[in-house]
Enzyme design. Structure first.
Site, PDB file in Angstrom:
ATOM      1  N   LYS A 202       0.806  -1.217   0.000  1.00 24.75           N
ATOM      2  CA  LYS A 202       0.000   0.000   0.000  1.00 24.75           C
ATOM      3  C   LYS A 202       0.841   1.271   0.000  1.00 24.75           C
ATOM      4  O   LYS A 202       0.295   2.370  -0.104  1.00 24.75           O
ATOM      5  CB  LYS A 202      -0.936   0.005   1.208  1.00 24.75           C
ATOM      6  CG  LYS A 202      -2.016  -1.058   1.155  1.00 24.75           C
ATOM      7  CD  LYS A 202      -2.958  -0.941   2.341  1.00 24.75           C
ATOM      8  CE  LYS A 202      -4.057  -1.997   2.265  1.00 24.75           C
ATOM      9  NZ  LYS A 202      -5.002  -1.906   3.414  1.00 24.75           N
ATOM     10  N   LYS A 203       2.150   1.134   0.110  1.00 22.16           N
ATOM     11  CA  LYS A 203       3.005   2.307   0.181  1.00 22.16           C
ATOM     12  C   LYS A 203       3.199   2.902  -1.221  1.00 22.16           C
ATOM     13  O   LYS A 203       3.025   2.226  -2.230  1.00 22.16           O
ATOM     14  CB  LYS A 203       4.362   1.940   0.803  1.00 22.16           C
ATOM     15  CG  LYS A 203       4.250   1.316   2.194  1.00 22.16           C
ATOM     16  CD  LYS A 203       3.514   2.234   3.163  1.00 22.16           C
ATOM     17  CE  LYS A 203       3.608   1.759   4.613  1.00 22.16           C
ATOM     18  NZ  LYS A 203       2.901   0.505   4.873  1.00 22.16           N
TER      19      LYS A 203
END
Length: 430
Positions: A202-203
């Site tokens: 998700k980064k």
């Protein structure tokens, strides 16, 4: 912005203002990424034992972005933090000042190196470590500070760096949510003795799962290499008289990043400027749209926050502007209208059993079982800033695509909810 709806709230049976936008998805691999990975797999390039290949290229590119002399790719952001704490040379019983409001991985690896986390309060407006609260936690055993740039918002690094220097403390930055953020003219991750970035899916820079440690200190770097790498990589990297003779074995951990993850992270890193450009535009639009809606305050911006990491958009809820309507009911009503609004889920660490239950430190599943390192235990009310932040913090996801139409409808929905706060208060009191 169009005038707020005055029809019945969706929570109470009315029509929703908008349909729910799917949650943000990780950046999909490009054709270039897929071609590179396919070629790697066909070559049998599935593991590295030395300083080579896609891992070496990722380390070089990431180090250049932030301005670090050394970069070390590992299998998670948590491993990067573990490597940083080991790298700075913490010894059993050393105390490390840490924010009580942060993700658990900022602090929990300290137990693995037998150090003592000493929690401190956070700024109730940003959730970041409050420099003004640190002095009271200093003891002769204090050796370091770990700082989180929460939600991609830079912490007050000018003040925190000055504090660390004044008291001769090592400084570790947890930049897991702050890729590309700039503070007081410098990239986050370039202020301290070591910095850790997460490269989780998700980064904004993602290896699927992975992390990276940055440092300008040769000794920190060598120790971090020896913790999680051995044989070829350690023998190549560890050259000092202090450690070179131990390089072949290291400390036996295998924290290496998978080559495919490194290749994907390189593509994600190349896309970072465009990703941040789009996210910034969405973030600025939300600031504009939410300004003036009763009960909502856009996220705080301080002069030292040159650029954010745009990981999560977190406005503050102001219940007194809505007659004391609870944040929980405001969120429920907004969600019913189709707004992807939520409240942060994590409790401050000082409210978790690890920091409230003394029996934790005597149980055999902890690395320090049976030892007395002076571990601290806390009361819920001990850090009021963190509790006030948690009471008021809201969260909207930040997308890497243009969401103008959706954001405008979210603002309409939020205005609709705010306009009918009196109806919700009556509903709440039933």
């Amino acid at each position: 912005m169009p005038p707020p709806h005055t029809t019945t709230l969706a929570l109470l049976g009315g029509e929703p203002t908008t349909s729910r936008l799917p949650d943000p998805q990780p950046r999909p691999p490009t054709e270039e990424d897929l071609a590179l990975v396919t070629a790697m797999l066909r070559r049998g390039e599935g593991a590295y034992v030395g300083d080579e290949g896609q891992v070496r290229e990722l380390e070089s590119e990431f180090g250049q972005l932030v301005g670090a002399r050394h970069a070390l790719a590992v299998n998670s952001g948590t491993s990067a933090l573990y490597s940083a704490f080991f790298g700075i040379g913490l010894e059993p019983g050393d105390e490390v000042l840490a924010p009580t409001y942060t993700f658990l991985a900022t602090v929990m690896p300290l137990f693995a190196v037998n150090a003592v986390p000493v929690l401190a309060d956070v700024d109730e407006r940003t959730g970041n470590l409050d420099p003004a609260d640190l002095e009271r936690h200093l003891t002769p055993r204090t050796r370091a500070i770990v700082v989180t740039h929460l939600n991609g918002v830079p912490a007050d690094m000018p003040a925190l760096t000055a504090f660390a220097r004044r008291h001769q403390l090592a400084l570790v930055e947890d930049c897991s949510q702050a890729h590309g953020a700039i503070c007081a003219g410098k990239h986050v991750g370039s202020f301290g003795d070591a910095a850790a970035f997460s490269l989780q899916a998700k980064k904004t820079v993602s290896a699927g799962t992975g992390g990276i440690l940055l440092t300008n200190d040769q000794r920190v770097y060598e120790r971090a290499v020896m913790l999680g790498h051995f044989l070829d990589r350690a023998e190549q990297a560890v050259t000092s008289d202090e450690y070179a003779r131990f390089a072949s074995t290291g400390f036996g951990h295998n924290l290496r990043m998978h080559p495919v993850g490194a290749a994907l992270a390189r593509g994600s890193l190349r896309a970072l400027p465009e990703t941040l450009r789009i996210r910034k535009a969405n973030y600025d639009l939300l600031d504009q749209l939410l300004t003036g809606i009763p009960g909502l305050c856009p996220p705080v911006r301080e002069p030292y926050m040159d650029e954010l990491g745009y990981y999560s958009y977190q406005p503050l809820y102001v219940p007194e502007e809505l007659g004391g309507l609870s944040a929980e009911l405001f969120v429920r009503a907004a969600v019913a209208e189709g707004v992807p609004l939520s409240k942060p889920r994590s409790a401050p660490l000082h409210c978790t059993p690890v920091f409230t239950d003394p029996s934790w430190h005597s149980r055999t599943f902890t690395p320090h079982a049976g030892t007395d390192r002076g571990y601290r235990h806390y009361r819920t009310e001990q850090f009021p800033g963190s509790l006030r932040y948690l009471e008021r913090a809201l969260r909207l996801p930040v997308y890497s695509t243009d969401i103008r139409d959706h954001a405008e409808r979210w603002a309409q929905a939020l205005a609709k909810v705010a306009t009918q706060a009196h109806v919700l208060r009556a509903y709440e009191s039933r």
